[in-house]
Scaffold this motif. Sequence first.
Motif, PDB file in Angstrom:
ATOM      1  N   HIS A  61       0.844  -1.261   0.074  1.00  0.00           N
ATOM      2  CA  HIS A  61       0.043   0.198  -0.089  1.00  0.00           C
ATOM      3  C   HIS A  61       0.820   1.248  -0.050  1.00  0.00           C
ATOM      4  CE1 HIS A  61      -3.386  -2.440   1.356  1.00  0.00           C
ATOM      5  NE2 HIS A  61      -2.386  -3.318   1.979  1.00  0.00           N
ATOM      6  N   CYS A 117      -4.646   5.661   0.017  1.00  0.00           N
ATOM      7  CA  CYS A 117      -3.609   4.750  -0.426  1.00  0.00           C
ATOM      8  C   CYS A 117      -3.421   4.872  -1.996  1.00  0.00           C
ATOM      9  CB  CYS A 117      -4.390   3.453  -0.088  1.00  0.00           C
ATOM     10  SG  CYS A 117      -3.119   1.821  -0.643  1.00  0.00           S
ATOM     11  N   GLU A 176      -1.006   3.120  -3.610  1.00  0.00           N
ATOM     12  CA  GLU A 176      -0.382   2.034  -4.473  1.00  0.00           C
ATOM     13  C   GLU A 176      -1.367   0.814  -4.574  1.00  0.00           C
ATOM     14  OE1 GLU A 176       2.003   0.995  -6.872  1.00  0.00           O
ATOM     15  OE2 GLU A 176       3.457   1.918  -5.224  1.00  0.00           O
ATOM     16  N   PHE A 177      -1.622   0.277  -5.898  1.00  0.00           N
ATOM     17  CA  PHE A 177      -2.485  -0.409  -6.272  1.00  0.00           C
ATOM     18  C   PHE A 177      -2.600  -1.920  -5.145  1.00  0.00           C
ATOM     19  CE2 PHE A 177      -4.467  -3.849  -8.449  1.00  0.00           C
ATOM     20  CZ  PHE A 177      -5.692  -3.357  -8.705  1.00  0.00           C
ATOM     21  N   CYS A 178      -3.983  -1.840  -4.702  1.00  0.00           N
ATOM     22  CA  CYS A 178      -3.835  -3.112  -3.548  1.00  0.00           C
ATOM     23  C   CYS A 178      -5.131  -3.808  -4.015  1.00  0.00           C
ATOM     24  CB  CYS A 178      -3.721  -2.403  -2.246  1.00  0.00           C
ATOM     25  SG  CYS A 178      -4.938  -1.187  -1.956  1.00  0.00           S
ATOM     26  N   HIS A 226      -8.908  -0.472  -3.584  1.00  0.00           N
ATOM     27  CA  HIS A 226      -7.876   0.487  -3.560  1.00  0.00           C
ATOM     28  C   HIS A 226      -8.383   1.601  -3.371  1.00  0.00           C
ATOM     29  CE1 HIS A 226      -4.416   2.556  -4.763  1.00  0.00           C
ATOM     30  NE2 HIS A 226      -4.986   2.764  -5.874  1.00  0.00           N
ATOM     31  N   MET A 237      -9.640   2.976   0.129  1.00  0.00           N
ATOM     32  CA  MET A 237      -8.916   3.098   1.328  1.00  0.00           C
ATOM     33  C   MET A 237      -8.145   4.603   1.538  1.00  0.00           C
ATOM     34  SD  MET A 237      -5.687   0.471   1.700  1.00  0.00           S
ATOM     35  CE  MET A 237      -4.386   0.276   3.291  1.00  0.00           C
TER      36      MET A 237
END
Lengths: 254, 267, 562
Positions: free
Chosen positions: B184, B219, B221-223, B227, B230
């Motif tokens: 993340h 967030c 960073e691709f999660c 995503h 977040m």
Amino acid sequence: MSAESGTVHEHHWEVSWAPLLIAIGVMLLVPLTFAAFFVYEAQLYGIIFAGLGTPLIVAGIVKWIREGVTEPAVISGVSDVGIGIFIISEILIFLSLFAGYWMMRISSGAAGELWPPAGTPEINKILPLIMTVILVASSITYHKGEEEYHEGNIGSFKKWVFITILLGLTFFGCTMYEYNHLIHAGFNPGTNAYSTAFYSLTGFHASHVLIGIISFLFLLMFGTVNKMFVKVAGIYWHFVDIVWFFVATQIYYW
Amino acid sequence: MKHKAHRFFASMLVAAFFASTPGMAAEIPNIPTPTEGWNTVWHEVLIDLWVIGILFGSLGAYFLVKYRAKDPDAVGSGKKLDFRQALAWCLIPCALFLADDFMLAAKGWTLWNTQRTIPAGSMEIKVTASQWNFTYEYPNGVEISSTDRDTDKNLFGTEIMDGDLVIPVGKPIVMRMISSDVIHSFGLTDYRLKEDIMPGRVTYIWFMARKPNISQVVCVEFCGTNHSGMYNRVVAVSKANYDTWLAKKKQEATLRRRTYAANIIKR
Amino acid sequence: MTVATDGIPEDTGSSHGGFKLKEWIFTTDHKRIGIMYLIGSIAALLVAGLMAMGIRIEQTYVGESGLIQYFVGDFAGNMTTGDAYNAALYFHGAAMILAFLIPGLTGFAANYLVPLMIGAPDVAFPRINALSLWLFWMGILVALLSFIIPDAPDIMWTGYPPYSITTSTNTAFYVFTVHLLGFASILGAVNFLVTIIYMRAPGMGWNQMNMFVWTTFAAFIIQLIFVPVLAAAVTLLLLDKYAGTNFYNPDAGGDVLLYQNLFWFYSHPAVYVIFLPAMGIMYEVIATMAKNRIFNYKVAVWGGIIGILVITGEVWVHHLYIAGMPNWIRIGQMITTLMISVPVGLMVISWWGTLYKGSITYSTAMKYASANMFLVLVGGLTGIPLAMTSMTVHLSETSFIHAHFHFIMALFATFSMFAAVYHWFPKMTGRSAEGKLADAAFYVTFLGTQLTFWPLFIIGIEGMPRRYWNYEMFPQFEPYHMVATIGSFIIAFGAALMILNWIKAAINGPKVGANPWKSRSLEWTHTDIIAGPGNFPKPVTVSEDWTPYDYANADGTPNTSN
Ligand code: HEA
Ligand code: HEA
Ligand code: CUA
Ligand SMILES: [Cu+2]
């Protein structure tokens, strides 16, 4: 420094169905078979895809070699350069795998951990030595074969190639024996960082040995082999041999 | 959705009101912060780029217009450069470009040092990221989770809502971050900062609010599936408000723990 | 596709008149392979462009549009909006880079042009060339399977672990797409490096080659060295996910950043695999249409192209600035990244200089080239703040990045691709694709792209995060997204016009003579308008003072000798 590029002007479009066949075969054999087995666990489909793909690839290669032997090349005498260039990219794949290994190893050292990590059984250090001898021997026998070939002794050339194949297979057998042994000792690719590096590096190398052996088999199968093929297969085999020194020293003796 | 947006703007207004309250400047330490540093350097970089861009752009446009063919069979009359000219046309631009590059590098690196050097007297908050949630742990053990985000619930009669990351103004804050699953990233949009959070490493970021305000942490960073869900608010409040809030949170947590314990005993 | 006969002495053979399907599918001829590469890459552009439309529609307003599911073929509505968006974005990014631009430039353009430009009858290994083409097509097929399988990959074109390992979607197909396209590229590299080294027409020295040949040469060196690293990176992903190894698993001694390092070690140089041939095409178009010699050819080649080649391997860390790399490598790579402006700047100067004292006629290709003079500045200069580690900590993973790379890649490089199609259209079909429709398509597309991507800069600076289908925390960005969406519809309209124009022109565009642009380059001067098998009616040799750009004699009069 332009070599005499094919000055002949052919009056028709060149065709060959070998490449398309191989590409379809690869598509079936690699992504689809893999997905069937490992992603969807549909064994039946996997077997079908592999069963279709393999013969397509073999047929394609056979056709390809036939054409390579019979039809004039656009430019002759550059395949050895071609394989040399290709080997550069092979070296980089090996380097990337080594990079992964080094990184894991160094970071574990920095963290003050043991190497090899827990879960690693005693790894036989004699076997790789024997394997090294076998592989070096096979490089020499192939070289002998090449010499015979240049003297025009096709029969004796084939004999040497045959011996090379036997040595290659022995090497491959040793790897399989070792794997079998280690997996029984509970050391599989997922055990720890070392096993991960161990199996991927030796396995990737072994796959190259296999490709070498297959190309030698093709050499034996065809009555007329051309000079370039003999040379290219040789360069590739010596490369596989040299890579082994790195794999062995890094994996077993460091 | 529209409804939420209105609330958002309303809360921005509240923030603006707080920001204009005078009389707190004295407590704020006079240290350079990443946020102001970023804005300054960005400004300079932007000028640099516009100058280069306009220079090359207008020259190009001029050439395109000026050298239109006068007659369809005419050919260009560019001369072949002799060795000295060719060399000059190589070395002089190289030197100019390099000079610019080094200037930018130096400016950038100075700011980088500010961004990575945690000032003395900072407060540490632990962050654990997971799909799809940030959990914050304050030094006194109070825990906040971004999934509790509820902008309809106004806590303690202040602008603070559930799930907000509340920080005191004028205090350098360090976030110590780990992830319990995938990668993340902790993106403090208005503070001009972000840093990835990943399994197997502890990362950090520091920032400081000079005035009470409300911003977002996202967030970046691709999660996975959620995503974009977040995120939560970062609310900077005066030291006094912060202390009240923290005390109440602590109390709430203790209360919750007690009821929990009581429930267990009852059973 | 019949043979045009304007001003061509004779039909060079019997069997290449008329269309024979077999002679296309099984062909080993570089020109036909090139055209089939073009068809494949344009197909990828259309499907990936369609995904982009879905992305834009979804982002127009805060909240769900409910439409994105249809774009990824989920008509039953089984997917959540987030999953459908991610699948669409995965396909968009991966297909645009790996299946559209790289094959378009190093597959289509290189295949079609390099042998013709160096005076060779074909590439060195025609069958390997065909294999490379079909592996590329298989790669596209695997990628397209995303729309059929129930668990379409959603890991973005970067495929970072651990997400790509823990996700329940089909990471294997991502890996195999990369493998197939990558292997196709390595085979291409072997082929073209040998071809360029050994098969230049007798007499043609290295400093007499077309700029496009040079850029292709450099691009393939990059592919040869770096693609294997990408292949290894994704193979380890496959092993980790399906064979249980621990390369990227920190709990067992692995490291998640290993992947990012390996991935960007390739994927940064990959942007120059795109940039270099795109630049090469620009040089060809500009020199031809301005009828001028390349300004400072040797510096552009040895300083520009080779300069990029030398620096490109030492800058990948600029994609990991927010991932926590140690300072010593950060400062080094920040400086090398900034220094890329030097070789690129030299090439830009030589491009501008080629126009200086030129005699410019505006073909459609030249219009694209003119627009590119501006696009390369916007796209390139916005890379500069990204190169500075302290600036990137804010800009990274925002739509500022989108704007940067769409300008340099989706606009500059893509426009180069289109320019190439227009410029060599007569070569491929014997017909011209110029005209009102072509112009209209150009202006519409250009307008659309500006509307789409400038707003992304603005909201990027304000912090709009990447890969967000919903941005309820930033409702103030809605108007900008709205403009971008309108822009994307205009692009799609322009793209449709362009494709329509190509099809129309290929069927019944006006026929043209052998050298419509009055070029000095071998592919125009020494072949029939549609080159037949073996390319050159007679073998080509060039003299010591020949260059592809000698438009004027020493006294300034047009050079008409051959
Ligand atoms: C064709 C594709 C292409 C090209 C050519 C470039 C060119 C450049 N790119 Fe870009 N980039 C991408 C495609 C491309 N990029 C993509 C796809 C991503 C995102 C990937 C992802 O995360 O999905 C990306 C991301 C990206 C990042 C990472 C951002 C992040 O994720 O945090 C960075 C950081 O340094 C960067 C920098 C640069 C630089 C410095 C150049 C330079 O080469 C530009 C050089 C050009 C000029 C500078 C202009 C002309 C020069 C002059 C006029 C001379 C004078 C100028 C000066 C002295 C400054 N790019
Ligand atoms: C060459 C590369 C390329 C090109 C050309 C494009 C083109 C476009 N891109 Fe793309 N884009 C990327 C490469 C590219 N992109 C990459 C690498 C990413 C990052 C992915 C990631 O984060 O992993 C990205 C991400 C990206 C995003 C970010 C999404 C997000 O992060 O949330 C957006 C959003 O606006 C976007 C928009 C567009 C648009 C509107 C176009 C338009 O120019 C497209 C115009 C449309 C067409 C050209 C198609 C025309 C359609 C028709 C004519 C209809 C007929 C169709 C059929 C017959 C099939 N792109
Ligand atoms: Cu967590 Cu994105
Ligand atoms: Cu890069």
